[in-house]
Design an enzyme around this catalytic site. Structure first.
Site, PDB file in Angstrom:
ATOM      1  CB  SER A  13      42.755  34.138  10.096  1.00 31.27           C
ATOM      2  OG  SER A  13      43.510  34.588  11.200  1.00 31.27           O
TER       3      SER A  13
ATOM      4  CE1 TYR B 250      38.308  35.489  12.835  1.00 27.81           C
ATOM      5  CE2 TYR B 250      40.502  34.680  13.387  1.00 27.81           C
ATOM      6  CZ  TYR B 250      39.674  35.464  12.603  1.00 27.81           C
ATOM      7  OH  TYR B 250      40.206  36.209  11.580  1.00 27.81           O
TER       8      TYR B 250
END
Length: 257
Positions: free
Chosen positions: A147, A160
């Site tokens: 990501s 995350y």
């Protein structure tokens, strides 16, 4: 001829988190490129639906209900796929989740759940498939779905972000360690895409405006725009690329803020 093959005929791929969203799109895209695809997720009905789409393309589908955070289930699934398909050429570690807590509010349970789902599962899958790829002696391709949050700081999602930053570094180390076996390890770093997990967020006009303000292409990504990069990295076209993260982000990460 200078154009390398983007085709995946006679290849067997595994995609985790394959029941919906990014995993579903990549699994179907790999099948469109010619691969047979093993599908891992926890929800059987989702796997059945994706399997049917792959079979309609004339490829084989191997749905295996699996909790990829559990070592025994990972070992069982990989062994079952190898036994059925006879080889494993491609692994896409896509399974992931997020809990958008502010850092001060993160609980131990949230930390463990996100770490296990996003990072531990990708390592265990890579480890088990890597053993097979090493023994096959014809290399293989491992693609981790990371990501932009692993590269730049965002406003929430500290756990995350930590998992995705670790995934990017894990990609580099595995590429360095396994290159001698002909195993390429890369990652793809998406920004915002239209998926079931982002659907509610993207209904907030101010939230979308904030995203577009830092996105040079001024739009949210479409799932098919992740398929091309995945096929490239899985195919012979990506044979000399390893240890890299390809950000598919509309230009988000190229800026200074």
């Amino acid at each position: 001829m200078f154009l390398p093959s983007f085709q995946l005929e006679n290849k067997v791929a595994i995609v985790t988190g394959a029941g919906r969203g990014i995993g579903r799109a990549i699994a179907i895209g790999l099948a469109e490129a010619g691969a047979d695809v093993a599908l891992l997720a926890r929800t059987e009905s989702n796997l059945t639906s994706v399997s049917e789409e792959i079979i309609m393309l004339g490829r084989k589908a191997f749905p295996v209900v699996t909790d990829v955070t559990n070592r025994e289930e990972v070992e069982r699934a990989v062994h079952k796929i190898y036994e059925k398909a006879g080889c494993i050429d491609i692994l896409v570690n896509n399974a992931g989740m997020n809990i958008r807590s502010q850092a001060i509010d993160v609980t131990d349970e949230e930390w463990s759940k996100i770490m296990d789902t996003n990072l531990k599962s990708a390592f265990m899958m890579s480890q088990e498939v890597g053993k097979i790829m090493k023994e096959q002696k014809n290399g293989g391709k491992i693609i981790n779905i990371s990501s932009v949050a692993g590269h730049v700081a965002l406003r929430t999602g500290v756990v995350y972000a930590a998992t995705k930053a670790a995934m990017i570094q894990m990609t580099k180390v595995l590429a360095l360690e396994w290159g001698k076996y002909g195993i390429n390890v890369n990652s793809i770093g998406p920004w915002y895409f239209k998926t079931p997990l982002t659907e509610k967020l993207l209904q907030d006009q101010q939230y979308v405006k904030d995203i577009l303000d830092v996105t040079p292409l001024k739009r949210i990504g479409e799932l098919q725009e992740l398929v091309g990069p995945a096929v490239f990295l899985a195919s012979d076209a990506g044979n000399y690329v390893t240890g890299q993260t390809l950000f598919v982000d509309g230009g988000m990460t190229i800026q200074g803020f």
